[in-house]
Scaffold this motif. Structure first.
Motif, PDB file in Angstrom:
ATOM      1  N   GLY A  91       0.830  -1.198   0.000  1.00 57.89           N
ATOM      2  CA  GLY A  91       0.000   0.000   0.000  1.00 57.89           C
ATOM      3  C   GLY A  91       0.861   1.243   0.000  1.00 57.89           C
ATOM      4  N   GLU A  94       0.624   6.790   2.541  1.00 62.35           N
ATOM      5  CA  GLU A  94      -0.545   7.379   3.204  1.00 62.35           C
ATOM      6  C   GLU A  94      -1.578   6.339   3.617  1.00 62.35           C
ATOM      7  OE1 GLU A  94      -2.351  11.260   2.154  1.00 62.35           O
ATOM      8  OE2 GLU A  94      -1.069  11.114   0.377  1.00 62.35           O
ATOM      9  N   GLU A  95      -1.527   5.167   3.002  1.00 64.99           N
ATOM     10  CA  GLU A  95      -2.523   4.135   3.283  1.00 64.99           C
ATOM     11  C   GLU A  95      -2.102   3.194   4.408  1.00 64.99           C
ATOM     12  OE1 GLU A  95      -3.924   3.798  -1.425  1.00 64.99           O
ATOM     13  OE2 GLU A  95      -2.564   2.323  -0.536  1.00 64.99           O
ATOM     14  N   THR A 193      -3.569  -2.793   1.853  1.00 70.58           N
ATOM     15  CA  THR A 193      -4.290  -1.696   2.489  1.00 70.58           C
ATOM     16  C   THR A 193      -5.548  -1.360   1.687  1.00 70.58           C
ATOM     17  OG1 THR A 193      -3.103  -0.026   1.212  1.00 70.58           O
ATOM     18  CG2 THR A 193      -2.141  -0.691   3.322  1.00 70.58           C
ATOM     19  N   ASP A 194      -6.446  -0.638   2.318  1.00 67.78           N
ATOM     20  CA  ASP A 194      -7.569  -0.064   1.569  1.00 67.78           C
ATOM     21  C   ASP A 194      -7.003   0.966   0.605  1.00 67.78           C
ATOM     22  OD1 ASP A 194      -9.370  -1.578   3.009  1.00 67.78           O
ATOM     23  OD2 ASP A 194      -9.632  -0.035   4.549  1.00 67.78           O
ATOM     24  N   THR A 195      -7.536   0.997  -0.603  1.00 66.66           N
ATOM     25  CA  THR A 195      -6.987   1.864  -1.643  1.00 66.66           C
ATOM     26  C   THR A 195      -7.614   3.253  -1.605  1.00 66.66           C
ATOM     27  OG1 THR A 195      -6.666  -0.072  -3.053  1.00 66.66           O
ATOM     28  CG2 THR A 195      -6.532   2.082  -4.108  1.00 66.66           C
ATOM     29  N   ALA A 196      -6.770   4.257  -1.465  1.00 62.95           N
ATOM     30  CA  ALA A 196      -7.237   5.642  -1.540  1.00 62.95           C
ATOM     31  C   ALA A 196      -7.340   6.045  -3.008  1.00 62.95           C
ATOM     32  CB  ALA A 196      -6.260   6.561  -0.809  1.00 62.95           C
ATOM     33  N   ASP A 197      -8.337   6.877  -3.317  1.00 64.35           N
ATOM     34  CA  ASP A 197      -8.561   7.289  -4.707  1.00 64.35           C
ATOM     35  C   ASP A 197      -7.321   7.934  -5.315  1.00 64.35           C
ATOM     36  OD1 ASP A 197     -11.131   6.362  -4.548  1.00 64.35           O
ATOM     37  OD2 ASP A 197     -12.031   8.327  -4.142  1.00 64.35           O
ATOM     38  N   TYR A 199      -4.328   7.194  -5.050  1.00 63.42           N
ATOM     39  CA  TYR A 199      -3.260   6.268  -5.407  1.00 63.42           C
ATOM     40  C   TYR A 199      -3.756   5.123  -6.289  1.00 63.42           C
ATOM     41  CZ  TYR A 199      -0.541   8.893  -2.066  1.00 63.42           C
ATOM     42  OH  TYR A 199       0.107   9.914  -1.421  1.00 63.42           O
ATOM     43  N   ARG A 206      -0.265  -3.538  -7.209  1.00 65.69           N
ATOM     44  CA  ARG A 206      -1.060  -4.419  -6.346  1.00 65.69           C
ATOM     45  C   ARG A 206      -1.396  -5.720  -7.080  1.00 65.69           C
ATOM     46  NH1 ARG A 206      -4.103  -2.213  -2.040  1.00 65.69           N
ATOM     47  NH2 ARG A 206      -3.652  -0.028  -1.579  1.00 65.69           N
TER      48      ARG A 206
END
Length: 283
Positions: A91, A94-95, A193-197, A199, A206
């Protein structure tokens, strides 16, 4: 070949399991440290008296002296410590949260450090020993999406390089192994990790990390034989790149960094006081 005693962490599968097999095949004793010792039952039955599975959590640093003492009580000495247990988080910076980053540091730095501290008195007393640190090509070079993993492996490598210089006078050696992709369960157990928009561009990385499971070019049994053979020699390298991709990527990384030092050398030198003698260090 004289029988030696190995402590190997993370032997449930993958490189750890292959290393245990290789050491046993060479006639050595193995203390297999893993969370579920029952997974070693078949191997223990095949090597009665020479394989000791032990319930062990690498992140429980307080348990390290007990593991070493168990090995000493059973086999009388410890000749090789292999810090192998590991996993990864994928990730963007930031994630990845504090907990995930700290967990990897616990697993890849603090756990191995505790075991090394625990085993060193016995190795110093016997005047010999080898510590094998399973790092990664990601312990010398990194790329987007693997910051937490690389941070923990970079830390392990820096710590281990210092360790190597400190213990050499006692006849103790250190080898840092830097594998590329090997066909183990490592990629099947990745934490994403959960994906932030912001990134979304990391999506190909991934996918590559997730989809390579079962197609890795590295053979863990061959890798284990290389490691065990090198440990048996008098010419142990400080670093061992393992796998063709590791050789290629690490060579490129070293060349890139060297080119950068050369390009910036004059500018870098200009930061010193004029007329001051160069530093003289003991190492």
């Amino acid at each position: 070949m004289t029988a030696t005693t190995w402590i190997i962490t993370g032997t449930a599968s993958g490189l750890g399991r292959s290393l245990a097999n290789a050491a046993l095949a060479n006639g050595h004793n193995v203390v297999a440290a893993l969370r579920n010792p029952d997974r070693m039952a078949g191997l223990a039955a095949a090597h009665p008296g020479r394989l000791l599975p032990v319930d062990y959590d690498v992140t429980d640093t307080a348990a390290a002296p007990g593991l070493v003492q168990t090995a000493l009580d059973r086999f009388g000495r410890v000749d090789v410590l292999v810090n192998n247990a590991g996993r990864a988080v994928v990730g963007a910076v930031e994630e990845v949260g504090d907990r995930q980053l700290r967990d990897l540091m616990d697993l890849h730095l603090f756990g191995p450090a505790a075991l090394a501290r625990a085993v060193l008195p016995a190795m110093r007393a016997q005047g010999s020993g080898t510590i094998v640190q399973m790092s990664s090509q990601g312990g010398r070079t990194s790329f987007p999406g693997v910051s937490a993993y690389s941070a923990s492996k970079f830390a392990l490598e820096g710590w281990s390089e210092s360790l190597a210089g400190e213990v050499a006078p006692f006849g103790i050696r250190v080898m840092i192994v830097e594998p590329s992709r090997f066909r183990t369960g490592f990629h099947s157990a990745l934490e994403f990790t959960d994906t932030a928009d912001a990134y979304g561009a990391l999506a190909p990385i991934r996918s590559d990390m997730a989809d390579v499971a079962g197609r890795q070019e590295g053979d863990p049994d061959r890798a284990a034989r290389i490691i065990t053979d090198l440990v048996a020699t008098d010419d142990l390298p400080l670093r061992l790149p393992l796998g063709a991709e590791a050789v290629q990527r690490l060579y490129a990384a070293y060349q890139r960094d060297l080119d950068g030092v050369v390009r910036l050398a004059d500018l870098a030198r200009s930061a010193d006081f004029e007329g001051v003698a160069p530093s003289v260090r003991p190492v």
